[in-house]
Design a protein around this motif. Structure first.
Motif, short mmCIF file in Angstrom:
data_model
loop_
_atom_site.label_atom_id
_atom_site.label_comp_id
_atom_site.label_asym_id
_atom_site.label_seq_id
_atom_site.Cartn_x
_atom_site.Cartn_y
_atom_site.Cartn_z
N PRO A 5 47.41 42.24 45.31
CA PRO A 5 45.99 42.54 45.08
C PRO A 5 45.65 42.38 43.61
N THR A 6 44.40 42.03 43.34
CA THR A 6 43.99 41.78 41.96
C THR A 6 42.72 42.57 41.63
N ARG A 7 42.47 42.69 40.34
CA ARG A 7 41.24 43.31 39.86
C ARG A 7 40.74 42.51 38.66
N LEU A 8 39.54 41.94 38.80
CA LEU A 8 38.96 41.13 37.73
C LEU A 8 38.01 42.00 36.92
N GLU A 9 38.29 42.13 35.62
CA GLU A 9 37.44 42.91 34.73
C GLU A 9 36.94 42.00 33.61
N THR A 10 35.67 41.63 33.68
CA THR A 10 35.13 40.70 32.70
C THR A 10 33.74 41.13 32.25
N THR A 11 33.32 40.60 31.12
CA THR A 11 31.93 40.70 30.68
C THR A 11 31.31 39.31 30.81
N SER A 12 30.00 39.29 31.10
CA SER A 12 29.32 38.03 31.35
C SER A 12 28.17 37.84 30.37
N THR A 13 27.95 36.60 29.98
CA THR A 13 26.81 36.25 29.13
C THR A 13 26.21 34.94 29.64
N ARG A 14 24.96 34.67 29.22
CA ARG A 14 24.31 33.40 29.55
C ARG A 14 24.01 32.63 28.27
N ASP A 15 24.09 31.31 28.35
CA ASP A 15 23.65 30.51 27.22
C ASP A 15 22.16 30.22 27.36
N LYS A 16 21.60 29.44 26.44
CA LYS A 16 20.16 29.19 26.45
C LYS A 16 19.71 28.43 27.69
N ASP A 17 20.63 27.75 28.36
CA ASP A 17 20.31 27.01 29.57
C ASP A 17 20.54 27.81 30.84
N GLY A 36 37.53 38.25 29.89
CA GLY A 36 38.13 39.54 30.22
C GLY A 36 39.57 39.40 30.63
N LYS A 37 39.95 40.11 31.69
CA LYS A 37 41.34 40.06 32.14
C LYS A 37 41.42 40.11 33.66
N LEU A 38 42.51 39.55 34.17
CA LEU A 38 42.81 39.58 35.59
C LEU A 38 44.07 40.42 35.78
N ASP A 39 43.92 41.60 36.40
CA ASP A 39 45.06 42.48 36.67
C ASP A 39 45.71 42.10 37.99
N ILE A 40 47.04 42.07 38.00
CA ILE A 40 47.81 41.81 39.22
C ILE A 40 48.50 43.12 39.57
N ILE A 41 48.02 43.81 40.58
CA ILE A 41 48.47 45.16 40.90
C ILE A 41 49.80 45.12 41.66
N GLY A 42 50.74 45.95 41.22
CA GLY A 42 52.02 46.07 41.92
C GLY A 42 53.09 45.09 41.47
N LEU A 43 52.78 44.22 40.53
CA LEU A 43 53.77 43.27 40.04
C LEU A 43 54.65 43.96 38.99
N GLU A 44 55.92 44.12 39.31
CA GLU A 44 56.82 44.88 38.44
C GLU A 44 57.66 44.00 37.54
N LYS A 45 57.99 42.78 37.98
CA LYS A 45 58.83 41.87 37.19
C LYS A 45 58.11 40.54 37.01
N GLN A 46 58.44 39.90 35.92
CA GLN A 46 57.80 38.61 35.65
C GLN A 46 58.33 37.55 36.61
N PRO A 47 57.48 36.95 37.43
CA PRO A 47 57.93 35.93 38.38
C PRO A 47 58.12 34.58 37.69
N LYS A 48 58.78 33.68 38.38
CA LYS A 48 58.97 32.34 37.83
C LYS A 48 57.69 31.52 37.88
#
Length: 554
Positions: A499-511, A518-530
Motif C-alpha cells: 500500500p502507498t500514501r502520496l503526500e504532495t503539494t500542488s501548484t498551477r502555472d500561468k497556463d 512531495g513524497k510517495l510512502d511505501i507502507i510495510g516495506l522493511e528492507k530495500q528491494p532489488k
C-alpha cells in the motif's frame, strides 16, 4: 463585594459626568465583571420597557450601528418626559457599543422578523466565542441568540461531566462540556478528545441516530461535542419541534461507570429562523453523462446548506477489474479477479461559486480531494463527513454545507467545473532500482502528457505503533487538464504489492498546468528491494462549465 464605581452609573445615565470621567468609566466597564452585570441589568430593564412597544421589524443582517438605527426608527412618538428617558436609554446603548460587552445579544433580538428573546447573560463572553474548535457558524449562532447556558452535570467514580453551553439550530447541535476529577483536574481522553455516545430523541421516543451517533469532542479550553442535523433531516420543516440530545459514556480514564446527560432542545425558533429557497426545474445536463438538479438552499444561523441531486447515464460508468482476497476456514488466502461498474462522475466532484450582487464570492466549493494549492474553496463548513444519500441505482442526493451567508437579498450560483475520473493505461509504469535513485532519478510518463520523477529512496524503521515504510521523493508535471492522480501501486521483484500514501503539494502555472511535489510512502516495506515497479491507476480531468442560477432570498 460591591464595585466602588456603582454610584457613577446613575450619573452616567443622566449625562452628569464630565467627558474625561465618562471615558474612564467606559474603560473601567470593559475590565470589571461586577459593572458588566450591572450593565446587563440596565439593558434588560431597557428592553422590558422598550420592546413591548416595538413592532417586529425585519432588518438587514449587519452589525451594531445598523441594528441600533433600525430599532430606534421603530420607536413611536413619546411625551417630553419619555424623550428624557429615551436619552438615558440612548446613553445605555452608547456604553454597550463602546465597551462591546452585550451588543452581540442585542443583535440576536431581531432575526428574520422573529423576536427570539435571548437573555443577555447567555451571550456575554460565550464559550463558543473563545473555543479554538468553534467555527464561525457557531459564533454567528451566538450573535443570533441560538446559544444557551446549561447547568447540567453528572458525577460517577469521582469523575464529573459538566455541560456548559448548547448551540442548536436546524443544521446542528453542539455542546461545550468539561470532564474533571474530584480535585477539579481536567481529564483528557485520547488525542482527539472525548468520544461520547449520542442519542437524538424526539417527543415520541424515536432515536433518530439509532444508537449509532458517536460525536467527537475537539479540545480547546473545554470540549465540543457536535451532532450534525443536516444529514438526518432533509429540511428545517422536517425537524421535530422538540428534541432531546442524550450524551452517554461508560468508561472514562480507565474507570467504568455510567455518565448520562439529557439536554432538551426546543427547535421551533430555530426552524423559524431558517430561510429556504426552493429551485423549480433547475438542472444542468452535462454531455459527459451527468444531470445536476438543484433542489434548494437553506440559510440558518450557523450554516448554509445547498441540496442537489445527480443522475448518471450509463455512459458515466466504466468497468474495472479488481483483485478480491477471501480467507478460507483453514486460513488460506484465495485471490480472485472481480469485475464491477464504477462511476466516473459524482455530485461531490464539481466546482462552483456563490456570489452576491456586487460579484463578491461568499461561498465556493471544489473537489474535496484536491490539494489546497489548486482548490478554490471559501466558507466551506465540514460539519459532517457524509454528504450523499443514494436515491436509486443511478441517482444520489448531495448536501454541501457552508458557513452562514448573511445580509444578502440576491445571490448567484455559478457552476465552474465538473471533474471526471479516468483509468490509467496498464502501460503507465516505471521499473526502478532503489539503490540507484540517490544517484539518478527514475522517470514515469503517462498517456495524458504527464511526467513524474522519483528519487532519494530511504527506509524508515517501525516505531511503536507505526509500521516500517520507505519514502521516495516525487515531482511531476501533470497532463493537460489533469488535476490529480490516485491509487499509486508499488510491486517488488517478488511480486509483493505494498500500500502507498502520496503526500504532495500542488501548484498551477500561468497556463493552468498543475505541478506536484512531495513524497510517495511505501507502507510495510522493511528492507530495500532489488527492484520496484511503480504505477498509478486513476487520474482526474477537469472540464470547464459556465452555468448560472439566480437565487432570490425573500
Amino acid at each position: 463585594m460591591t464595585c466602588f464605581m456603582f454610584n457613577q452609573w446613575k450619573l452616567y445615565a443622566n449625562g452628569e459626568l464630565p467627558p474625561a470621567e465618562r471615558k474612564g468609566l467606559e474603560q473601567h466597564a470593559v475590565e470589571c465583571p461586577q459593572c458588566q452585570i450591572k450593565l446587563q441589568e440596565w439593558v434588560d430593564h431597557m428592553l422590558e420597557e422598550e420592546f413591548s412597544a416595538y413592532p417586529e421589524v425585519p432588518v438587514p443582517d449587519t452589525f451594531t450601528d445598523e441594528v441600533m438605527r433600525k430599532l430606534f426608527q421603530a420607536v413611536p412618538a413619546r411625551t417630553a418626559r419619555k424623550r428624557s428617558s429615551q436619552t438615558r436609554r440612548q446613553r445605555g446603548w452608547d456604553i454597550v457599543k463602546k465597551t462591546g460587552l452585550v451588543v452581540a445579544g442585542l443583535t440576536a433580538l431581531v432575526v428574520t422578523g422573529t423576536v427570539v428573546s435571548p437573555t443577555f447573560a447567555n451571550y456575554v463572553n460565550s464559550l463558543f466565542q473563545i473555543e479554538k474548535d468553534a467555527d464561525n457558524g457557531m459564533k454567528n449562532a451566538v450573535d443570533k441568540g441560538f446559544v444557551q447556558k446549561l447547568e447540567q452535570q453528572v458525577t460517577n467514580q469521582g469523575i464529573t461531566i459538566e455541560a456548559k453551553e448548547v448551540m442548536a439550530d436546524s443544521m446542528r447541535i453542539a455542546v461545550i462540556y468539561d470532564v474533571y476529577d474530584q480535585n477539579g483536574k481536567q481529564i483528557k481522553i485520547g488525542e482527539d478528545g472525548h468520544l461520547l455516545n449520542a442519542y437524538l430523541i424526539d417527543s415520541t421516543g424515536k432515536d433518530w441516530l439509532e444508537g449509532d451517533g458517536p460525536t467527537l469532542g475537539g479540545h480547546g479550553k473545554y470540549f465540543i461535542a457536535e451532532q450534525p442535523l443536516n444529514t438526518i433531516f432533509e429540511s428545517a420543516e422536517a425537524t421535530p419541534n422538540l428534541l432531546t440530545l442524550k450524551l452517554e459514556q461508560t468508561e472514562i480514564a480507565g474507570k467504568k461507570g455510567k455518565w448520562s446527560l439529557e439536554i432538551p432542545i426546543d427547535m421551533k425558533k430555530a426552524k423559524e429562523a431558517t430561510k429556504t429557497v426552493v429551485f423549480q426545474d433547475t438542472a444542468f445536463h452535462s454531455p459527459l453523462g451527468m444531470e445536476i438538479e438543484l433542489e434548494k438552499i437553506e440559510f440558518s444561523p450557523s450554516a448554509t446548506r445547498l441540496m442537489l441531486e445527480t443522475t448518471l447515464a450509463k455512459s458515466a460508468y466504466v468497468e474495472i477489474e479488481e483483485e478480491r482476497v477471501e480467507v478460507t476456514s483453514e486460513g488460506a488466502q484465495v485471490k480472485t479477479m472481480e469485475k464491477r461498474q464504477v462511476p466516473i462522475l459524482s455530485g461531490n466532484d464539481i466546482a462552483y461559486e456563490i456570489t452576491n450582487e456586487k460579484g463578491d464570492v461568499v461561498a465556493a466549493r471544489d473537489k474535496s480531494s484536491l490539494d489546497e494549492g489548486i482548490a478554490k474553496e471559501k466558507n466551506v463548513l465540514n460539519i459532517s463527513g457524509f454528504t450523499g444519500k443514494r436515491q436509486g441505482e443511478h441517482s444520489q442526493k448531495w448536501w454541501h454545507t457552508f458557513g452562514p451567508i448573511q445580509g444578502e437579498q440576491k445571490l448567484t450560483l455559478q457552476l465552474r467545473k465538473i471533474y471526471e475520473m479516468k483509468r490509467s493505461s496498464p502501460k503507465v509504469k516505471v521499473d526502478l532500482v532503489p539503490a540507484e535513485l540517490n544517484k539518478e532519478a527514475a522517470t514515469l510518463q503517462d498517456e495524458a502528457g504527464g511526467t513524474f520523477t522519483l528519487s532519494s529512496f530511504a527506509l524508515e524503521p517501525a516505531s511503536g505503533d507505526r509500521q516500517a515504510k520507505a519514502a521516495m521523493t516525487i515531482e511531476g508535471k501533470l497532463g493537460n487538464a489533469v488535476v490529480d492522480t490516485d491509487s499509486w501501486t508499488v510491486i517488488d521483484e517478488k511480486g509483493e504489492s505494498y500500500p502507498t500514501r502520496l503526500e504532495t503539494t500542488s501548484t498551477r502555472d500561468k497556463d493552468g498546468r498543475v505541478y506536484i511535489k512531495g513524497k510517495l510512502d511505501i507502507i510495510g516495506l522493511e528492507k530495500q528491494p532489488k527492484k520496484l515497479t511503480v504505477s498509478y491507476e486513476e487520474y482526474t480531468v477537469e472540464h470547464n462549465v459556465n452555468w448560472e442560477v439566480p437565487i432570490e432570498i425573500k
